[in-house]
Design a protein around this motif. Structure first.
Motif: not given
Length: 93
Positions: A20-38
């Motif tokens: 639930l906490f992870i789901a509340g994070i901004n999706y753009i931030l999550a996308y940047r993390c997945l894209k940059n693998k950091k």
């Protein structure tokens, strides 16, 4: 029909709270993390810092209230309070 509470398991509640906490994070931030693998872009974000602070402060306040005013022990008060705060703030459950 009681949802997560029907399981009577702190482990399940903690697992759901984390997601639930992870789901509340901004999706753009999550996308940047997945894209940059950091994961560092999340921790540098002022929005995440504010989000984390709000969840932490409200979770601790609610936990203290449950511990002092109800018959919850310390572990259960933390589990229930952070579950509720994460659920409400992410608009998930």
């Amino acid at each position: 029909s009681g949802g997560i509470a029907d399981f009577h398991s702190s482990k399940i509640a903690i697992c759901v709270t984390i997601f639930l906490f992870i789901a509340g994070i901004n999706y753009i931030l999550a996308y940047r993390c997945l894209k940059n693998k950091k994961i560092t872009p999340i921790f540098k974000s002022e929005e995440f810092k504010t989000y984390f602070s709000i969840v932490l402060i409200l979770g601790l306040l609610l936990s203290a209230s449950l511990f002092l005013n109800s018959n919850y022990d310390l572990a259960n008060s933390f589990t229930h309070s952070f579950f509720q705060v994460s659920s409400v703030i992410s608009s998930s459950l």
